[in-house]
Design an enzyme around this catalytic site. Structure first.
Site, mmCIF file in Angstrom:
data_model
loop_
_atom_site.group_PDB
_atom_site.id
_atom_site.type_symbol
_atom_site.label_atom_id
_atom_site.label_comp_id
_atom_site.label_asym_id
_atom_site.label_seq_id
_atom_site.Cartn_x
_atom_site.Cartn_y
_atom_site.Cartn_z
ATOM 1 N N ASN A 110 19.535 31.428 -19.374
ATOM 2 C CA ASN A 110 18.716 30.938 -20.485
ATOM 3 C C ASN A 110 17.482 30.173 -20.022
ATOM 4 O OD1 ASN A 110 20.242 32.009 -22.685
ATOM 5 N ND2 ASN A 110 21.839 30.522 -22.178
ATOM 6 N N HIS A 156 29.592 20.955 -23.422
ATOM 7 C CA HIS A 156 28.858 22.045 -22.767
ATOM 8 C C HIS A 156 27.532 21.483 -22.236
ATOM 9 C CE1 HIS A 156 27.383 25.856 -21.650
ATOM 10 N NE2 HIS A 156 27.741 26.573 -22.688
ATOM 11 N N TYR A 212 21.549 25.244 -22.240
ATOM 12 C CA TYR A 212 21.580 24.759 -23.624
ATOM 13 C C TYR A 212 21.057 23.323 -23.704
ATOM 14 C CZ TYR A 212 23.928 29.161 -24.280
ATOM 15 O OH TYR A 212 24.203 30.498 -24.292
ATOM 16 N N THR A 238 32.134 33.184 -25.430
ATOM 17 C CA THR A 238 31.535 33.447 -26.742
ATOM 18 C C THR A 238 31.879 34.862 -27.183
ATOM 19 O OG1 THR A 238 29.778 31.835 -26.499
ATOM 20 C CG2 THR A 238 29.286 33.726 -27.902
ATOM 21 N N ASN A 269 24.373 26.107 -18.560
ATOM 22 C CA ASN A 269 23.802 27.386 -19.001
ATOM 23 C C ASN A 269 22.543 27.309 -19.852
ATOM 24 O OD1 ASN A 269 25.827 28.557 -17.553
ATOM 25 N ND2 ASN A 269 27.136 29.015 -19.302
HETATM 26 C C1 8OZ Z 1 27.236 34.559 -23.580
HETATM 27 C C2 8OZ Z 1 26.686 34.870 -24.810
HETATM 28 C C3 8OZ Z 1 26.399 33.860 -25.687
HETATM 29 C C4 8OZ Z 1 26.641 32.533 -25.324
HETATM 30 C C5 8OZ Z 1 27.232 30.328 -22.347
HETATM 31 C C6 8OZ Z 1 27.912 29.964 -24.614
HETATM 32 O O1 8OZ Z 1 26.616 31.045 -21.556
HETATM 33 C C7 8OZ Z 1 27.461 30.822 -23.721
HETATM 34 C C8 8OZ Z 1 27.186 32.230 -24.090
HETATM 35 C C9 8OZ Z 1 27.479 33.260 -23.228
HETATM 36 O O2 8OZ Z 1 27.642 29.217 -22.033
#
Ligand code: 8OZ
Length: 371
Positions: free
Chosen positions: A241, A181, A186, A25, A184
């Site tokens: 996250n 994806h 999401y 990103t 992480n």
């Molecule tokens: C770092 C900053 C923002 C998003 C991920 C898409 O960790 C990201 C991400 C990484 O998969």
């Protein structure tokens, strides 16, 4: 003997080497539209003599609702498809291959980034203890994510449909395939993990239920563009996250068993804590990645096995000897467009500048020197 520099056939695609540029990103797509500068950045890394055998694009939002950071690109509109075309054309002209990473952030968002200033969506109305990036007047700021609302079960087919449209759009934009994806913390990972999924319907509770949305998304994307053009990224133990689950081993073994019949291009596994310690433990015991791959292979799963997180040349060689097929490098590719050449020659690597990771222009993006 197979090395990082040996070719690999995946589906109808021949990769010239096994060095993959991981999704990164970079927040340089104002209005969710890719730019000419992005084309330059990817093209600098695309020639497989010096750069990646496969590039995976930065995470790209499948819908406005799926967006969670300022200035990340999208792939839901015709304008976005058109704006990606020069990027894929330039990568291909340089001899490269590129997949698009398809992204719905779920609760990792902020009301300022959501349609109509609405709350972000999630499996359950639980706020993630994490930050997102808001860029105001060109200055990136890390801010707390907003409180999400729980998705109604009637909304889930629409989200599957958004992934399907995004995959179709990615191919129309010239991508060689897509990577879903699933990592992480999401949306899809939020559904997978007990820490973020407290649903009492058929999408929560048991492992089978928590994996349902991911499996439906993967099936829809495969039906749309063909499984040989589809990869999946997972991060079984990452705490990124606020991702949390007490028993990742049976959870992810169930996931890979569901994927085995889909004839995917690759499975991309982040080992340990994303961007952090490889030996990170989540739950009651250390995660066994070999057991995960063995379970997948035993079920007939034949996708290329891609590993990621803090790899260097020695660790990568070891991984290939032990049965991995591809090694993805993230941060090293930010500062080293010619990473493959540097790995091959044992050359020193440039150090990246964190201050220019998220947002900005050419500085720290397209101005790193090659050998
Ligand atoms: C770092 C900053 C923002 C998003 C991920 C898409 O960790 C990201 C991400 C990484 O998969």
């Amino acid at each position: 003997m197979t090395t990082l520099f040996s070719p690999l056939q995946i589906g109808s695609l021949t990769l010239a080497n096994r060095v993959v540029m991981a999704p990164l990103t970079r927040n340089r797509a104002p209005g969710a539209l890719p730019t000419a500068l992005m084309a330059t950045y990817y093209t600098q890394r695309a020639d497989p003599k010096n750069g990646a055998g496969l590039i995976v694009s930065e995470a790209t939002a499948i819908s406005h609702q799926g967006q969670g950071y300022s200035d990340v690109p999208g792939i839901w509109s015709d304008a976005q498809v058109e704006a990606w075309k020069p990027v894929t054309a330039a990568v291909h002209a340089a001899g490269g291959k590129i997949f698009m990473q398809l992204w719905h952030v779920g609760r990792v968002s902020h009301v300022d980034l959501q349609p109509g200033g609405q709350p972000p969506v999630a499996p359950s109305a639980l706020t993630a203890k994490t930050k997102t990036v808001l860029i105001q007047n060109g200055v990136p700021k890390f801010v707390d994510t907003s409180a999400p609302r729980a998705l109604d079960i009637a909304e889930l087919p629409g989200i599957v449909q958004d992934y399907r449209r995004a995959a179709r759009n990615a191919v129309a934009a010239g991508f060689d395939g897509v990577e879903v994806h699933g990592a992480n913390g999401y949306l899809l990972d939020q559904f997978l993990r007990a820490g973020s999924n407290q649903r009492t319907d058929t999408y929560g509770g048991s492992i089978e239920n928590r994996a349902r949305l991911l499996v439906e998304v993967m099936q829809a994307v495969c039906d749309e563009i063909g499984g040989d053009k589809v990869g999946l990224r997972i991060s079984p133990v990452t705490p990124a996250n606020d991702a949390a689950d007490p028993q990742p081993q049976p959870l992810f073994e169930h996931v890979v068993l569901q994927l085995a019949p889909m004839k995917l291009a690759y499975l991309h596994v982040i080992e340990g804590s994303t961007g952090g310690p490889r030996d990170y433990v989540q739950g009651d015991k250390a995660f066994d990645y070999v057991a995960l791959r063995n379970a997948y292979r035993a079920a007939g799963g034949a996708a290329a096995w891609m590993v990621n997180n803090a790899y260097d040349r020695a660790l990568a060689d070891q991984a290939l000897d032990n049965g991995a097929d591809l090694v993805a490098f993230g941060r090293p590719f930010i500062a080293n467009p010619d990473l493959t050449r540097r790995l091959r020659e044992g050359a020193a690597l440039n150090a990246g500048d964190r201050m220019t990771y998220y947002g900005g222009g050419a500085a720290g993006y397209t101005d790193y020197p090659t050998l």
